[in-house]
Structures are given as structure tokens and as C-alpha cells.
Design a protein around this motif. Structure first.
Motif, PDB file in Angstrom:
ATOM      1  N   PRO A 177     -17.347 -15.865  58.526  1.00 29.72           N
ATOM      2  CA  PRO A 177     -16.857 -15.375  59.955  1.00 29.72           C
ATOM      3  C   PRO A 177     -16.249 -14.210  60.220  1.00 29.72           C
ATOM      4  N   ARG A 181     -15.621 -11.062  62.344  1.00 26.44           N
ATOM      5  CA  ARG A 181     -15.456 -11.266  63.479  1.00 26.44           C
ATOM      6  C   ARG A 181     -14.313  -9.891  63.725  1.00 26.44           C
ATOM      7  N   GLN A 186     -22.254 -10.962  61.237  1.00 26.57           N
ATOM      8  CA  GLN A 186     -22.645 -11.675  60.859  1.00 26.57           C
ATOM      9  C   GLN A 186     -23.394 -12.583  60.775  1.00 26.57           C
ATOM     10  N   VAL A 254     -26.350 -12.100  55.788  1.00 27.56           N
ATOM     11  CA  VAL A 254     -25.277 -11.250  57.060  1.00 27.56           C
ATOM     12  C   VAL A 254     -25.696 -10.239  57.569  1.00 27.56           C
TER      13      VAL A 254
END
Length: 256
Positions: A177, A181, A186, A254
Motif C-alpha cells: 500500500p 500510495r 491499490q 493490484v
């Protein structure tokens, strides 16, 4: 010559393997088909690229180390799989490389420039596509009782700077994460497959040479001494010169 050049001949056969069940589970989760294209960044000897090749229509592998690409090329020929290989850093891929339904990355994120990699992923990942950050490793929850001592011996023989870099790679995988960021991506689901196999003491000792921090290039004249040290530690855990190993294979999905 890159830091992994001296590990290429051992890497494919001695690193904790990704089992066929892992590739099947991930392919089912993502709904992969022959219409899909996949690119593997930091492909090394092509473990991920070739593992997923049977589930997609086109596979590209990228790596800066020629010796690793030679290993991937040989593995692809042996498996009868078509694999396009590009020599170079992922961050320098040409703008006209196109987009892919799946971008796979093994233990390579910590070698990549974060900002450049995030920008690259933004243009590589097709609409509705996914990034897979994958790893396969010895279970660290006590089911491999030989592991702590094994890693301590590796640490003791490794140059301190290289051991610190290896730790950075582990931290990057544990905190994806943070890596993503501020980007359009994500982490979503985590696919985990556990398997067990028997591995010879000699192969497990030789595996130490596949890591950049304890590669032949890093150890120099200390290779044989470290291998003796590792084999001596493993002997008490072995039966008929083999050791049971529990392996955890993971794919962090992701998406945008």
C-alpha cells in the motif's frame, strides 16, 4: 555484468518454486484467456512469465541481466512456449510497447525507481487490467524449523550493505500500500497457495547462492566456506540427506 549474473544458472532450479496450482488459481481469479497479453517485469529466468504462458495469448519478459534472459530463453525453448524477451530496465521500456491485461512483478520492485515505475504501470496496464506482485518463499511460521538458522548463516557471510538491500526488498513486499500510495492503483485481493516438497540438503545450501546478498559474486573466495556452514546446520534437520519444506506462494492483485 549485473549483480545477478552469477546466480542465473542456479536461480531457476533452486529458488522456492511456484507450483502449477498457483498459476491455475490466479488465472481463474483474473479470468485469463488466450485473448490476454502479459508482461513480466524483472523476469529473471522467466519463472512467472512461463508459468502464466499457458493461460494467456502473448507473453513478454523484461530484464536488465543478459545471463537471466539467456536462462529464460532456454527455459522457454524447453517448455515449447513462445516468449518475447527485452533486455533493459523496466523503467526504460519504449513508449510504443503497448498495453497489457496483466503486469507481473516478482521480487523486483525494490530494484525499480518508484516514481518511474508507477508512471510506467499507469501506461502499461490496459483498461480493466491488473498488476500481480508475486513471491514464493519458505513459510516463516515455524513449519520450516531449519529456516532461522539458515538465514542467520546467510546474514553472517553476506556483506552488510547487500544484506540491508535484501531487507529492503522484503519490506517493500510487506508494505505494498505504501509503494502504490498516491498512484491510480491499490492492492485488492491476495491469492495464497501453500505446498510442501522434499529438497536435498545440497540444493538447499546451493540456494543461498541465488540471492544477491550471498551470490558467488558477493562472497568471492568464501563460497565454499559458507556452503559448508549451511550444510552443517541443515544436517540435523535432514533425513536421508533431504529436508521437508513448506512453501507459500502469493500474488497480490493490484488494480485501478
Amino acid at each position: 555484468m549485473g549483480r545477478f549474473a552469477s546466480t542465473a544458472s542456479l536461480y531457476e532450479h533452486l529458488r522456492p518454486p511456484y507450483p502449477s496450482e498457483f498459476f491455475r488459481s490466479v488465472a481463474q481469479k483474473l479470468g485469463l484467456s488466450a485473448r490476454c497479453a502479459l508482461i513480466d517485469l524483472g523476469t529473471g529466468p522467466g519463472l512467472l512469465a512461463l508459468g502464466f504462458a499457458g493461460y494467456v495469448g502473448r507473453v513478454v519478459g523484461v530484464d536488465p541481466e543478459p545471463a537471466m534472459l539467456d536462462a529464460a530463453r532456454a527455459a522457454a525453448a524447453s517448455a515449447g512456449q513462445a516468449l518475447t524477451l527485452i533486455e533493459g530496465k523496466a523503467e526504460t521500456l519504449a513508449p510504443d510497447i503497448g498495453t497489457f491485461d496483466v503486469v507481473t512483478i516478482g521480487r523486483a520492485l525494490h530494484w525499480m525507481d518508484r516514481e518511474a515505475t508507477l508512471a510506467l504501470l499507469d501506461r502499461l496496464v490496459a483498461r480493466g487490467g491488473a498488476i500481480l506482485v508475486c513471491a514464493s518463499f519458505s513459510a516463516t511460521d515455524g513449519r520450516n524449523p531449519w529456516l532461522d538458522g539458515y538465514n542467520e548463516i546467510r546474514r553472517r557471510w553476506s556483506p552488510a550493505k547487500l544484506w540491508e538491500e535484501a531487507g529492503k526488498g522484503t519490506r517493500t513486499h510487506r508494505d505494498l500500500p505504501a509503494f502504490f500510495r498516491g498512484s491510480p492503483f491499490q492492492p485488492t485481493e491476495l491469492v495464497t497457495v501453500e505446498t510442501s516438497h522434499m529438497v536435498s540438503v545440497q540444493d538447499l545450501a546451493q540456494r543461498t547462492l541465488t540471492y544477491s546478498s550471498s551470490s558467488p559474486d558477493a562472497l568471492g573466495d568464501n563460497v565454499e566456506a559458507m556452503l559448508r556452514d549451511v550444510e552443517g546446520h541443515l544436517a540435523s534437520f535432514s533425513r536421508n540427506s533431504a529436508i521437508a519444506e513448506t512453501i507459500v506462494s502469493t500474488a497480490q492483485i493490484v488494480k485501478r
